[in-house]
Design a protein around this motif. Sequence first.
Motif, PDB file in Angstrom:
ATOM      1  N   SER A 124       1.084  -1.258   0.299  1.00  0.00           N
ATOM      2  CA  SER A 124      -0.120  -0.029  -0.002  1.00  0.00           C
ATOM      3  C   SER A 124       0.876   1.378  -0.433  1.00  0.00           C
ATOM      4  O   SER A 124       2.099   1.486   1.006  1.00  0.00           O
ATOM      5  N   GLU A 125       0.714   2.856  -0.221  1.00  0.00           N
ATOM      6  CA  GLU A 125       1.386   3.623  -0.909  1.00  0.00           C
ATOM      7  C   GLU A 125       0.782   4.337   0.557  1.00  0.00           C
ATOM      8  O   GLU A 125      -0.190   4.140   0.952  1.00  0.00           O
ATOM      9  N   PHE A 126       2.146   4.995   0.523  1.00  0.00           N
ATOM     10  CA  PHE A 126       1.976   5.591   1.935  1.00  0.00           C
ATOM     11  C   PHE A 126       3.462   6.984   1.556  1.00  0.00           C
ATOM     12  O   PHE A 126       4.273   6.703   0.921  1.00  0.00           O
ATOM     13  N   THR A 127       2.782   7.781   2.517  1.00  0.00           N
ATOM     14  CA  THR A 127       4.036   8.949   2.808  1.00  0.00           C
ATOM     15  C   THR A 127       4.709   9.240   4.439  1.00  0.00           C
ATOM     16  O   THR A 127       3.121   9.343   5.113  1.00  0.00           O
ATOM     17  N   VAL A 128       5.060   8.760   4.390  1.00  0.00           N
ATOM     18  CA  VAL A 128       5.308   8.598   5.913  1.00  0.00           C
ATOM     19  C   VAL A 128       6.713   9.985   5.908  1.00  0.00           C
ATOM     20  O   VAL A 128       7.727  10.433   5.396  1.00  0.00           O
ATOM     21  N   ILE A 183       9.103   2.398  10.974  1.00  0.00           N
ATOM     22  CA  ILE A 183       8.461   3.622  11.350  1.00  0.00           C
ATOM     23  C   ILE A 183       7.875   3.602  12.271  1.00  0.00           C
ATOM     24  O   ILE A 183       7.221   2.239  12.574  1.00  0.00           O
ATOM     25  N   SER A 184       7.383   4.491  13.255  1.00  0.00           N
ATOM     26  CA  SER A 184       7.628   3.837  14.891  1.00  0.00           C
ATOM     27  C   SER A 184       5.445   4.730  14.945  1.00  0.00           C
ATOM     28  O   SER A 184       5.489   5.273  14.123  1.00  0.00           O
ATOM     29  N   ILE A 185       4.841   3.287  15.266  1.00  0.00           N
ATOM     30  CA  ILE A 185       3.595   3.388  15.658  1.00  0.00           C
ATOM     31  C   ILE A 185       3.414   4.045  16.545  1.00  0.00           C
ATOM     32  O   ILE A 185       3.528   3.659  17.528  1.00  0.00           O
ATOM     33  N   GLY A 186       1.924   4.689  16.479  1.00  0.00           N
ATOM     34  CA  GLY A 186       1.483   5.630  17.571  1.00  0.00           C
ATOM     35  C   GLY A 186       2.063   6.279  18.325  1.00  0.00           C
ATOM     36  O   GLY A 186       1.604   7.075  20.406  1.00  0.00           O
ATOM     37  N   GLU A 187       3.502   7.038  17.634  1.00  0.00           N
ATOM     38  CA  GLU A 187       4.315   8.099  18.865  1.00  0.00           C
ATOM     39  C   GLU A 187       4.265   9.454  18.210  1.00  0.00           C
ATOM     40  O   GLU A 187       4.474   9.074  17.231  1.00  0.00           O
ATOM     41  N   ASN A 188       4.282   9.975  18.619  1.00  0.00           N
ATOM     42  CA  ASN A 188       5.165  11.512  18.255  1.00  0.00           C
ATOM     43  C   ASN A 188       6.364  11.352  18.001  1.00  0.00           C
ATOM     44  O   ASN A 188       7.661  10.909  18.403  1.00  0.00           O
ATOM     45  N   ARG A 189       6.704  13.045  17.650  1.00  0.00           N
ATOM     46  CA  ARG A 189       8.118  12.573  17.123  1.00  0.00           C
ATOM     47  C   ARG A 189       9.213  12.993  18.187  1.00  0.00           C
ATOM     48  O   ARG A 189      10.278  12.501  18.729  1.00  0.00           O
ATOM     49  N   GLU A 190       8.850  13.414  19.631  1.00  0.00           N
ATOM     50  CA  GLU A 190       9.397  13.904  20.295  1.00  0.00           C
ATOM     51  C   GLU A 190      10.102  13.314  20.933  1.00  0.00           C
ATOM     52  O   GLU A 190      11.219  12.799  21.439  1.00  0.00           O
ATOM     53  N   ARG A 191       8.964  12.147  21.346  1.00  0.00           N
ATOM     54  CA  ARG A 191       8.801  10.345  21.653  1.00  0.00           C
ATOM     55  C   ARG A 191      10.679  10.039  21.075  1.00  0.00           C
ATOM     56  O   ARG A 191      10.718   9.319  21.735  1.00  0.00           O
ATOM     57  N   VAL A 192      10.127   9.727  19.609  1.00  0.00           N
ATOM     58  CA  VAL A 192      10.419   8.646  18.393  1.00  0.00           C
ATOM     59  C   VAL A 192      11.804   8.992  18.963  1.00  0.00           C
ATOM     60  O   VAL A 192      13.078   8.600  18.931  1.00  0.00           O
ATOM     61  N   LYS A 193      12.560  10.750  18.828  1.00  0.00           N
ATOM     62  CA  LYS A 193      13.567  11.673  18.344  1.00  0.00           C
ATOM     63  C   LYS A 193      15.054  10.776  19.731  1.00  0.00           C
ATOM     64  O   LYS A 193      15.649  10.697  19.610  1.00  0.00           O
ATOM     65  N   LYS A 213      -0.550   8.176  14.065  1.00  0.00           N
ATOM     66  CA  LYS A 213      -1.678   8.494  14.367  1.00  0.00           C
ATOM     67  C   LYS A 213      -2.733   6.924  13.934  1.00  0.00           C
ATOM     68  O   LYS A 213      -3.714   6.195  13.450  1.00  0.00           O
ATOM     69  N   LYS A 214      -1.414   6.116  13.274  1.00  0.00           N
ATOM     70  CA  LYS A 214      -1.354   4.789  13.231  1.00  0.00           C
ATOM     71  C   LYS A 214      -1.529   4.071  11.559  1.00  0.00           C
ATOM     72  O   LYS A 214      -2.256   3.613  11.796  1.00  0.00           O
ATOM     73  N   GLU A 215      -2.322   5.188  10.923  1.00  0.00           N
ATOM     74  CA  GLU A 215      -2.876   5.283   9.436  1.00  0.00           C
ATOM     75  C   GLU A 215      -1.831   4.302   8.322  1.00  0.00           C
ATOM     76  O   GLU A 215      -2.089   3.614   7.683  1.00  0.00           O
ATOM     77  N   ILE A 216      -0.624   4.364   8.373  1.00  0.00           N
ATOM     78  CA  ILE A 216      -0.060   4.074   7.323  1.00  0.00           C
ATOM     79  C   ILE A 216       0.394   1.805   8.112  1.00  0.00           C
ATOM     80  O   ILE A 216      -0.346   1.090   7.383  1.00  0.00           O
ATOM     81  N   TRP A 217       0.273   2.154   9.498  1.00  0.00           N
ATOM     82  CA  TRP A 217       0.246   0.761  10.814  1.00  0.00           C
ATOM     83  C   TRP A 217      -1.560   0.535   9.441  1.00  0.00           C
ATOM     84  O   TRP A 217      -0.575  -0.888   9.665  1.00  0.00           O
ATOM     85  N   ASP A 218      -2.464   1.081   9.781  1.00  0.00           N
ATOM     86  CA  ASP A 218      -3.730   0.019  10.039  1.00  0.00           C
ATOM     87  C   ASP A 218      -3.672  -0.208   7.544  1.00  0.00           C
ATOM     88  O   ASP A 218      -4.485  -1.342   7.675  1.00  0.00           O
ATOM     89  N   LYS A 219      -2.801   0.412   7.304  1.00  0.00           N
ATOM     90  CA  LYS A 219      -2.599   0.143   5.728  1.00  0.00           C
ATOM     91  C   LYS A 219      -1.921  -1.686   5.611  1.00  0.00           C
ATOM     92  O   LYS A 219      -2.652  -2.610   4.617  1.00  0.00           O
TER      93      LYS A 219
END
Length: 262
Positions: A124-128, A183-193, A213-219
Amino acid sequence: MKKLIVLIFALYSFTLFAQKNNIKKPEYVIIANNEIISKDKLGELGQQGLIKKMNKGVTEEERNKLAEKFGDKIGDREFIIKIDLLSEKEKAERDTKIATNKKVTSEVKDIDGGLKLIINDIASEFTVEMINGKKNSLSDLKGKVVLLNFWATWCAPCLMEFTEFPEKILEPFKDEDFILMAISIGENRERVKKKMERMKKYGVDFNVGIDPKKEIWDKYATGAIPKSFLIDQNGIIKYISIGNADGNVDNLAKEIKILLTK
């Protein structure tokens, strides 16, 4: 003078090699009944049917309490496995239930596949958005082999898998038409960084994306992580890895190599 320069270069290269190979790798710390136990002991408890629940990772509050008792032995909280054991009463009740139903059930093994796309499906196509601010679209990566990895900062198996990626995947295929898209799912940039900064001490230093928002994950999937989808040069899923059992990253590397030689 030329010999001296060669010698200095050789010593410098050796130093870099030594530093690279002296990177500390994390290990799981297993705690049961408020005591640190070995992997062998964990296996014994499993065979005896005494494991009630297994949690990989603990909260900051729990980690601080454990640190008061065990000190530095517990390491980072992401790599703590906390085991809850059955009481004698609970074990007796479970054994009775098993005997009555005439079947064995596992209370600790995750058997969830949770796949929305399978092998030979079109990815599935996505942009991250990556944590460095750059945006990557899957459609822009046509012609490359893509390892799409879903993870989270709280997921110990995901982070353990990360520690193997530099040596077994990133370094061997750095000059190939290959890209790792973690790709980290369900987490914001600050936490992941923040997490990726901490992971550098384990030799983990690569760019990752965020899917708050888990939009890519849900695909692609549901359920447990890590999950990895290996996508070929034409955008077709050719291999899927679930979890991080021993040998998983080696198998991924093998499949990547196969696709790159086609």
